[in-house]
Design a protein around this motif. Sequence first.
Motif, PDB file in Angstrom:
ATOM      1  N   VAL A   6       0.792  -1.133  -0.061  1.00 10.74           N
ATOM      2  CA  VAL A   6       0.031   0.000   0.088  1.00 10.74           C
ATOM      3  C   VAL A   6       1.028   1.277  -0.060  1.00 10.74           C
ATOM      4  N   ALA A  18      -4.730   4.426   4.434  1.00 12.74           N
ATOM      5  CA  ALA A  18      -3.904   3.372   3.791  1.00 12.74           C
ATOM      6  C   ALA A  18      -3.752   2.333   5.154  1.00 12.74           C
ATOM      7  N   ARG A  91      -7.099  -0.080  -6.729  1.00 14.39           N
ATOM      8  CA  ARG A  91      -5.863  -0.892  -6.949  1.00 14.39           C
ATOM      9  C   ARG A  91      -5.902  -1.095  -8.420  1.00 14.39           C
TER      10      ARG A  91
END
Length: 118
Positions: A6, A18, A91
């Motif tokens: 991350v 995060a 993502r």
Amino acid sequence: MSFDVVATSPFVRTRQTAQLLADVFDAPPPLLTIDALVPGGSGMAAVTYLGAHAHGRRFAVVGHEPGIGRLAARLLGARRAMLFKKGAVCRIDVDGLPPGGAGELRWFLPPKVLRRLR
């Protein structure tokens, strides 16, 4: 669903977002702090840093607008920036950094969805 890293801006709220994302997993992925993800940072510097440290793995990027939207577009090979509301996470899978082609957007989670996941 899985990812290995991350990437986050060093700013407190961004790191908190995060960490919330990472904590969803039984084996939380490490956070990778990238100074270029701060507001006004260079998308190319972020891509270069990710290339040196993420080694083409799948990663989530948590940052600030408008830079995070431009970075996502660059990784996806898109012409227009993506719009991220505060707290949104995505993502993107790429074949390497810099990408040899367009990346693949695997998921995009706005704050409303993240709150439901909690």
